[in-house]
Write a protein that holds these residues in place. Structure first.
Motif, PDB file in Angstrom:
ATOM      1  N   PHE A 176      -4.783   0.275   7.184  1.00 11.19           N
ATOM      2  CA  PHE A 176      -5.062  -0.768   6.191  1.00 11.19           C
ATOM      3  C   PHE A 176      -4.204  -1.993   6.514  1.00 11.19           C
ATOM      4  CE2 PHE A 176      -6.340   1.869   2.277  1.00 11.19           C
ATOM      5  CZ  PHE A 176      -6.371   3.084   2.933  1.00 11.19           C
ATOM      6  N   ASP A 177      -4.772  -3.183   6.294  1.00 10.55           N
ATOM      7  CA  ASP A 177      -3.948  -4.391   6.322  1.00 10.55           C
ATOM      8  C   ASP A 177      -4.295  -5.181   5.076  1.00 10.55           C
ATOM      9  OD1 ASP A 177      -2.773  -6.887   6.678  1.00 10.55           O
ATOM     10  OD2 ASP A 177      -2.748  -6.610   8.847  1.00 10.55           O
ATOM     11  N   LEU A 178      -3.367  -5.205   4.139  1.00 13.49           N
ATOM     12  CA  LEU A 178      -3.652  -5.809   2.828  1.00 13.49           C
ATOM     13  C   LEU A 178      -3.224  -7.268   2.748  1.00 13.49           C
ATOM     14  CD1 LEU A 178      -2.512  -2.805   0.595  1.00 13.49           C
ATOM     15  CD2 LEU A 178      -4.768  -3.256   1.566  1.00 13.49           C
ATOM     16  N   LYS A 192       4.707  -4.449  12.353  1.00 12.52           N
ATOM     17  CA  LYS A 192       3.993  -3.411  11.596  1.00 12.52           C
ATOM     18  C   LYS A 192       2.849  -2.817  12.429  1.00 12.52           C
ATOM     19  CE  LYS A 192       3.106  -6.402   8.231  1.00 12.52           C
ATOM     20  NZ  LYS A 192       3.832  -7.577   8.787  1.00 12.52           N
ATOM     21  N   THR A 193       2.026  -3.707  12.991  1.00 12.73           N
ATOM     22  CA  THR A 193       0.880  -3.217  13.765  1.00 12.73           C
ATOM     23  C   THR A 193       1.334  -2.493  15.033  1.00 12.73           C
ATOM     24  OG1 THR A 193      -0.489  -5.008  12.895  1.00 12.73           O
ATOM     25  CG2 THR A 193      -1.297  -3.905  14.863  1.00 12.73           C
ATOM     26  N   THR A 194       2.399  -2.979  15.635  1.00 11.91           N
ATOM     27  CA  THR A 194       2.932  -2.328  16.844  1.00 11.91           C
ATOM     28  C   THR A 194       3.364  -0.896  16.520  1.00 11.91           C
ATOM     29  OG1 THR A 194       3.680  -4.493  17.600  1.00 11.91           O
ATOM     30  CG2 THR A 194       4.637  -2.572  18.699  1.00 11.91           C
ATOM     31  N   SER A 235      -5.462  -2.842  16.252  1.00 12.56           N
ATOM     32  CA  SER A 235      -5.036  -4.189  15.892  1.00 12.56           C
ATOM     33  C   SER A 235      -5.178  -4.322  14.384  1.00 12.56           C
ATOM     34  CB  SER A 235      -5.935  -5.212  16.584  1.00 12.56           C
ATOM     35  OG  SER A 235      -7.285  -4.935  16.275  1.00 12.56           O
ATOM     36  N   SER A 236      -4.604  -5.384  13.831  1.00 11.00           N
ATOM     37  CA  SER A 236      -4.690  -5.546  12.384  1.00 11.00           C
ATOM     38  C   SER A 236      -6.145  -5.734  11.963  1.00 11.00           C
ATOM     39  CB  SER A 236      -3.866  -6.750  11.928  1.00 11.00           C
ATOM     40  OG  SER A 236      -2.567  -6.336  11.675  1.00 11.00           O
ATOM     41  N   PRO A 237      -6.605  -4.909  11.044  1.00 10.02           N
ATOM     42  CA  PRO A 237      -7.992  -5.017  10.587  1.00 10.02           C
ATOM     43  C   PRO A 237      -8.116  -6.102   9.520  1.00 10.02           C
ATOM     44  CG  PRO A 237      -6.940  -3.124   9.577  1.00 10.02           C
ATOM     45  CD  PRO A 237      -5.903  -3.770  10.451  1.00 10.02           C
ATOM     46  N   ILE A 292      -0.399   1.747   5.945  1.00  9.76           N
ATOM     47  CA  ILE A 292      -0.745   0.582   5.131  1.00  9.76           C
ATOM     48  C   ILE A 292       0.211  -0.595   5.359  1.00  9.76           C
ATOM     49  CG2 ILE A 292      -1.283  -0.182   2.786  1.00  9.76           C
ATOM     50  CD1 ILE A 292      -1.576   2.749   1.987  1.00  9.76           C
ATOM     51  N   GLU A 293      -0.300  -1.649   6.033  1.00 10.96           N
ATOM     52  CA  GLU A 293       0.505  -2.865   6.188  1.00 10.96           C
ATOM     53  C   GLU A 293       0.460  -3.628   4.863  1.00 10.96           C
ATOM     54  OE1 GLU A 293       0.156  -5.130   9.848  1.00 10.96           O
ATOM     55  OE2 GLU A 293      -0.947  -3.511  10.793  1.00 10.96           O
ATOM     56  N   TRP A 294       1.571  -4.179   4.467  1.00 16.41           N
ATOM     57  CA  TRP A 294       1.714  -4.904   3.188  1.00 16.41           C
ATOM     58  C   TRP A 294       1.469  -3.969   2.010  1.00 16.41           C
ATOM     59  CZ3 TRP A 294       3.772  -9.624   3.996  1.00 16.41           C
ATOM     60  CH2 TRP A 294       3.541 -10.250   5.230  1.00 16.41           C
TER      61      TRP A 294
HETATM   62 MG   LIG Z   1      -0.164  -6.531  11.591  1.00 18.95          MG
END
Ligand SMILES: [Mg+2]
Ligand SMILES: Nc1ncnc2c1ncn2[C@@H]1O[C@H](COP(=O)(O)OP(=O)(O)OP(=O)(O)O)[C@@H](O)[C@H]1O
Length: 150
Positions: free
Chosen positions: A77-79, A38-40, A58-60, A105-107
């Motif tokens: 976003f990283d939920l 996801k982050t990539t 990077s994932s926040p 938006i991750e997750w």
């Molecule tokens: Mg990630």
């Protein structure tokens, strides 16, 4: 629509292609297990939108939201650590959705009920370096047109 990549670098390229097609107000929801990419993909999308390659993407995880400067603002976003929908209200996440930027938006499934229509990308791990990206526009005309040009 499904696309397979065979390296993280290829995923960044795929993201960049998508990023070039995005505009303010677009919301992308990324769904997939830990380490799926996801982050990539977010990194590529941000570069496609014009973020500097010097920008650390990077994932926040601790802040939940990071903003990158690009052609238009990018909100990442990283939920993952989000407890419940109450947290969403407290953090005022919804405000970003109406901002003049693109939301990645991750997750995303964790706050699905509070989100407007979004372009969903579901990622599956198919091998050590192989990932499958399944795109769904959910009948949204804007996202259908984004995918047509991809
Ligand atoms: Mg990630
Ligand atoms: N084809 C590929 N596409 C993307 N990443 C890949 C690929 N092949 C291998 N990888 C590796 O898989 C990992 C993906 O990590 P990434 O942080 O992007 O996942 P994530 O889904 O954001 O995880 P998390 O849920 O922990 O936030 C990286 O280590 C990357 O190098």
């Amino acid at each position: 629509m499904k696309i397979i990549t065979h390296s993280a670098q290829e995923t960044v390229k795929l993201g960049a292609l998508l990023g070039k097609r995005l505009k303010a107000g677009d919301v992308i929801g990324l769904v997939g297990e830990l380490g799926s990419g996801k982050t990539t993909l977010v990194k590529g999308i941000a570069y496609g939108l014009g973020a500097s390659e010097k920008e650390e993407i990077s994932s926040p995880s601790f802040v939940l939201i990071k903003e990158y400067k690009a052609r238009i603002p990018v909100f990442h976003f990283d939920l993952y650590r989000l407890g419940g929908l109450k947290d969403v209200e407290q953090l005022g996440i919804e405000e970003y959705l109406f901002d003049q930027g693109v939301c990645l938006i991750e997750w995303a499934e964790k706050m699905k009920v509070l989100l407007p229509d979004y372009l969903q990308i579901r990622i599956k791990i198919k091998g050590e370096n192989k990932r499958e990206f399944a795109f769904s526009a959910n009948d949204n005309k804007r996202y259908i047109s984004v995918l047509e040009k991809l």
